[in-house]
Scaffold this motif. Structure first.
Motif: not given
Length: 287
Positions: A200-229
């Motif tokens: 309540p009583n809030m507004t979206y005021a401003y934004e900065i678009l970026q060349e940035r993407t969301y991802s998921t993160g694994f431990r190095y050594g878990d390449e097989e699981a990363r690739n499957k996901v």
């Protein structure tokens, strides 16, 4: 980030408090971590159920990788890397911005959503039309996030003359603005867009678009699981599942050709550490 991941790992005493993740077993739930409270990605309902974009995404990944369900472990973002390295869960599913620095420690899948920074204020506050309007204001951010990285790398607080307040969770940072302790909440734009409509009583005021993407993160050594996901993520892009989730939680179709619809070559963020160049023809088919 202001501190290295190794420092966070050494300093975070919470790690022993969460049982170690079991080996990846098709009979067990997919155990992943998210900062629950970062709406609309993960939100806890009164009955304890976690819902949101990431909850739906996790359920889809579990199904497509042969797991019976998904279990979302609630971990504050400031401690989430320590939990990953301590093997308290299989991977980080909370929205995780890809940066070259992070790829030194984290094994990423390809990105699935383009983002940027969103700014939220009280509806009664003066409009923000440019970053210079932030001079003298108190900025509430979630510690360790891409917003924190932006402040560190760009020196934005010194450049634009605002004060930074760091919190260990999105809900705490939003409450700081709602209560008047801070003037502006800043985080990744999709979450701020949603929160501004819910608080309540809030507004979206401003934004900065970026060349940035969301991802998921694994431990190095878990390449097989990363690739499957990652293959599951690619199939969700191709069959429109991600587009449907974007409409459900953000009310709009993703931009054509964006990370939510475009499959990247190989496994991981192209050209960065952890990327493996694999021809599409050599990847498992989408079921």
């Amino acid at each position: 980030m202001r501190n290295s991941f190794k420092f966070i790992l050494a300093a975070a005493v919470f790690a022993a408090a969460i049982p170690a993740a079991s080996a990846q077993d098709s009979s067990t739930p997919l155990r992943v971590a998210s900062d629950v409270g970062f709406a609309p990605f993960t939100m806890r309902q009164p009955d304890g159920q976690v819902v949101g974009f990431i909850a739906d995404m996790g359920a889809e990944i579990a199904k497509r990788t042969g797991r019976p369900s998904v279990e979302i472990v609630d971990v504050k973002f400031s401690a989430i890397f320590a939990g990953l390295f301590a093997k308290n869960f299989e991977f980080i599913i909370t929205p995780l911005g890809i940066t070259p620095k992070r790829t030194e420690e984290i094994l990423f899948t390809e990105g699935y959503m383009q983002t940027g920074l969103g700014f939220m204020t009280k509806a009664s506050a003066a409009p923000i039309t440019k970053l210079d309007d932030l001079k003298g204001l108190k900025m509430a951010i979630n510690r360790g996030t891409s917003t924190d990285t932006w402040l560190t790398n760009e020196g934005a607080d010194a450049k634009y003359g605002f004060e930074v307040q760091r919190y260990d969770g999105s809900a705490d940072a939003i409450q700081a603005v709602a209560s008047g302790r801070a003037d502006v909440y800043v985080n990744d734009l999709q979450g701020v867009q949603y929160s501004a409509k819910q608080v309540p009583n809030m507004t979206y005021a401003y934004e900065i678009l970026q060349e940035r993407t969301y991802s998921t993160g694994f431990r190095y050594g878990d390449e097989e699981a990363r690739n499957k996901v990652e293959r599951a993520i690619e199939c969700m892009k191709q069959d429109g599942t991600f587009s449907a989730l974007n409409v459900k939680w953000f009310g709009v179709e993703p931009a054509a050709g964006s990370a939510m619809t475009k499959v990247s070559p190989g496994y991981g963020p192209e050209g960065l550490k952890g990327w493996v160049d694999v021809a599409d023809a050599d990847k498992p088919a989408c079921g």
